[in-house]
Design a protein around this motif. Structure first.
Motif: not given
Length: 104
Positions: A12-27
């Motif tokens: 779950s932690a790896t998924g959350m980390s990947a999602e955080r990076q995706r959100m940074e790229l969206v921004a």
């Protein structure tokens, strides 16, 4: 049992980390949605992350990993903006291929 609970939490932690990076790229994409000149003197191109599966030493799924950053090759948008410094002879400006509603 504690091992499987720790494993699920780790995945779950790896998924959350990947999602955080995706959100940074969206921004980053949204911030550049109107950038008509990037480093190569072309409009900004939308970027996206490529995800993969991380495995442990035994070959079991261990979470999500980022394989790389991809570039969206869809067409740029042409917008009529006569008087804009980047307008062509017909008054059209080539804009990035970022759709702000699509990013949201």
């Amino acid at each position: 049992m504690p091992n499987s609970l720790f494993s699920a939490t780790s995945i779950s932690a790896t998924g959350m980390s990947a999602e955080r990076q995706r959100m940074e790229l969206v921004a980053h994409n949204i911030a550049n949605a109107r950038t008509t000149h990037s480093t190569d003197d072309q409009p900004y191109r939308r970027k996206h992350l490529v995800f993969g599966t991380a495995s442990d030493a035994e070959g079991q799924m261990a979470g999500v990993k980022i394989l790389g950053v991809g570039t969206d090759s869809s067409d740029y948008q042409r917008v009529y903006m006569q008087g804009h410094p980047d307008a062509d002879a017909d008054g059209f400006v080539t804009m990035p291929n970022v759709s702000v509603p699509g990013e949201m």
